[in-house]
Design a protein around this motif. Sequence first.
Motif, short mmCIF file in Angstrom:
data_model
loop_
_atom_site.label_atom_id
_atom_site.label_comp_id
_atom_site.label_asym_id
_atom_site.label_seq_id
_atom_site.Cartn_x
_atom_site.Cartn_y
_atom_site.Cartn_z
N THR A 261 7.88 -0.67 6.44
CA THR A 261 6.48 -0.53 6.03
C THR A 261 5.64 0.08 7.14
O THR A 261 4.80 0.97 6.89
CB THR A 261 5.90 -1.89 5.63
OG1 THR A 261 6.68 -2.46 4.59
CG2 THR A 261 4.46 -1.75 5.17
N ALA A 262 5.83 -0.37 8.37
CA ALA A 262 5.05 0.15 9.49
C ALA A 262 5.32 1.64 9.70
O ALA A 262 4.38 2.43 9.90
CB ALA A 262 5.38 -0.64 10.75
N VAL A 263 6.59 2.03 9.65
CA VAL A 263 6.94 3.44 9.84
C VAL A 263 6.34 4.30 8.72
O VAL A 263 5.74 5.36 8.97
CB VAL A 263 8.47 3.61 9.89
CG1 VAL A 263 8.84 5.10 9.87
CG2 VAL A 263 9.04 2.94 11.13
N ALA A 264 6.47 3.83 7.47
CA ALA A 264 5.93 4.60 6.34
C ALA A 264 4.41 4.69 6.40
O ALA A 264 3.82 5.72 6.06
CB ALA A 264 6.37 3.95 5.02
N PHE B 34 -0.83 6.32 0.61
CA PHE B 34 0.02 5.15 0.82
C PHE B 34 -0.37 4.36 2.05
O PHE B 34 -0.24 3.13 2.07
CB PHE B 34 1.50 5.55 0.92
CG PHE B 34 2.37 4.37 1.31
CD1 PHE B 34 2.70 3.40 0.38
CD2 PHE B 34 2.79 4.20 2.63
CE1 PHE B 34 3.45 2.30 0.74
CE2 PHE B 34 3.54 3.10 3.00
CZ PHE B 34 3.88 2.15 2.04
N TRP B 35 -0.86 5.02 3.09
CA TRP B 35 -1.15 4.28 4.32
C TRP B 35 -2.19 3.20 4.08
O TRP B 35 -2.15 2.14 4.73
CB TRP B 35 -1.59 5.22 5.43
CG TRP B 35 -2.98 5.78 5.33
CD1 TRP B 35 -3.35 6.95 4.74
CD2 TRP B 35 -4.18 5.21 5.86
NE1 TRP B 35 -4.70 7.15 4.85
CE2 TRP B 35 -5.24 6.09 5.54
CE3 TRP B 35 -4.47 4.05 6.56
CZ2 TRP B 35 -6.56 5.84 5.89
CZ3 TRP B 35 -5.79 3.79 6.93
CH2 TRP B 35 -6.82 4.68 6.59
N GLU B 36 -3.12 3.42 3.14
CA GLU B 36 -4.10 2.40 2.83
C GLU B 36 -3.44 1.19 2.19
O GLU B 36 -3.74 0.04 2.52
CB GLU B 36 -5.17 2.98 1.92
CG GLU B 36 -5.88 4.20 2.51
CD GLU B 36 -6.85 4.82 1.53
OE1 GLU B 36 -7.68 4.07 0.96
OE2 GLU B 36 -6.78 6.05 1.32
N ILE B 37 -2.51 1.46 1.28
CA ILE B 37 -1.73 0.37 0.68
C ILE B 37 -0.84 -0.26 1.74
O ILE B 37 -0.68 -1.49 1.80
CB ILE B 37 -0.87 0.92 -0.48
CG1 ILE B 37 -1.77 1.51 -1.57
CG2 ILE B 37 0.03 -0.17 -1.05
CD1 ILE B 37 -1.01 2.19 -2.70
N GLY B 38 -0.28 0.59 2.61
CA GLY B 38 0.62 0.10 3.65
C GLY B 38 -0.05 -0.86 4.60
O GLY B 38 0.56 -1.84 5.06
#
Length: 686
Positions: free
Chosen positions: A187-190, A217-221
């Motif tokens: 998750t952190a990498v994505a 996606f980073w906001e969801i991440g």
Amino acid sequence: MHPNSPAETTRARRPGYIAEIEGVRGLALTLVVLFHLFGQGRVSGGVDVFLLISGFLLTRSMLKRTERPGERFLTAHFGRVLLRLVPAALVVLIFTAVMTLLIAPTTRWVQTGRELIASALYYENWELIGSQLSYGAAGPSTSPLQHFWSLSVQGQFFLVWPFLVLALAVLARRLGGRPATWVGIVTAVATIASFVYAIALTGLDQPVAYFNSFTRFWEIGVGCLLAFVAGRLSLPQVARIVLGWTGLALIVTSGFFIDGAHLFPGVWTLWPIIGVSLVILSSGEPTRVGPDRMLEWAPLRFFARISYPLYLWHWPILIAYLEYRDQSRVGVLGAVVVLTISVTLAWATQKFIAEPALRLRVSWRPRATLLAPAAALLSVVLVVGAGVFTLERAREAELATAAAPSSDHPGARALTETPPPTWDADTPFRPSVDAAFDDLPDLYERGCVQKWRSEPGMDEVLTCEDDSVSSPRRTIVMSGGSHVLHWYPALKAVAEARGWSLVVVDKDGCRLTTRAGGKDGLSESCHSWNDKAIPYLIDLHPDAVFTVATKTPEVEGDVEISYPGQVDAWARLAEGGVPVIAIRDTPRFLGDVPECVEENAADPASCGRDRSDVFLPTSPVRDEPGLSDEVTLLDLTDAFCTQTRCDPIVGNVLAYRDQDHMTATYSATLATALDAALREAAPWLD
């Protein structure tokens, strides 16, 4: 019951329940609605809060499930998701379909149908990127389903994330690792990769980045990563109070200080994202003066309860209101009307549709909760898809007929021939307003015209080769944007008659120019393309490059202009031994021509413009310093306008497919006039 009574506090703090998140979600989506109605084009940042919370809640739930059998859990999970999301969405989609048929112009039926399907299948964000953001499209602001883009991003995440988490959990157990650790690392990498990509694409092509799942996606991440942390931190109450109020202030003020419509999802998106993150990190036990008390306020809980259907309803109601009132913006009174209707419909949808549907989870088996809403969505998709298919086939058949010469549809010949041809006044004009937007030159179907966007690689020079003439006498290259390419049917007919090879080297929305002209409104991608295209054209060494010379005004009060950078580009080509044929621009109108003609069927001429409002007495390019003698200027204004008026229908042919581009049908009727102009101005081509 008072919101801070013991019974209420016990309810709000039941195990696993975080009251602040429910309140923030309601606040965020309510801010979205209020900014859409009263914000004059600004966005609130509420959608970004909504995406983060979605990632937080799903990951939090998934981490608790990683030890359970996957297939049974997935069936139950997707059943719950569909029962929660589909019933309300289905009602709004059906309403939007009926609304479109009743009050929207027929020119929008096919596109709205495509978006109905995309929204039902949760890929509306990609549909907007592929169609509504295409060059010359009306733009997503006209779509009653634009707001489904964020639901599509969320839906895609809900579909993919459980499989990924469970797959990582299985892999971790087999390799002797902790599932949560593996999920956290991936998750952190994505999330980091998505954030970097979002910054890059926002700088290159912000409208595309805005709707892109990978840039969002980073906001969801971030929400996913918070699921690993929240509840494990033990912060002093004072710190929680400060963090909570700071986070809430960031959420509320985001839309006032940041123009997210033009800056998100880049770095500035951190404003609302940090805000909601601070609220989550500060959540926990009740405080005396923290924001949790406000977030549990009864009116806010009401809006939290109806936030999802309110989000669904407000946008199509707004579009319906604007369409019905024939307005481009909603005033304060209109916004209040739309808000009142939307809140009422949202409450009714929640009470009589959404909540009863959720109660079915108790009596239905997991597989039924999955299949029933999926079948309902599929039914809508099939019905709408059949309608779209029928309309598209009818358009194709009509355009095939329109391509054939017709004595009742002389088009430009009605202005250029003496005496003018006659035609049956009872014969309908062609193409119809329904089919006009799709009346494009066939070369667009070949994928050899560079797109107008600024994404990486879109400065590559593409070539549309012509193999219709085996031993061409001349080679003519068309280059300089869509206002060159809409001449393709006319010039193609001339080329075939005179034994020429016609080649297209073009990027949509990009004039053939250099950077010498300074600020010209063109993108960096366009200039980068020109840096490559001009040397390419010189190396190609055609007998002439056919391009556009001026730009006609599309706003009331502006005037026809030319660009020094274009003149400089022509000089460079001339120095390289390549002659240039530059044709004066075609008329631009104040709105979409087919829609205007449909709305003013009794008087379509009212959709035209005075010639003096479109064209200067003489072409402004003639006064540009440094104009090379190797440049041949063409002016076919008289093939579009009378001495006083530029009409939308000429010679029983609808001349324009949108605000400023010719229909291919009308372009084909210009062949005779274009051939005559070329023979007079460029006899060396014979």
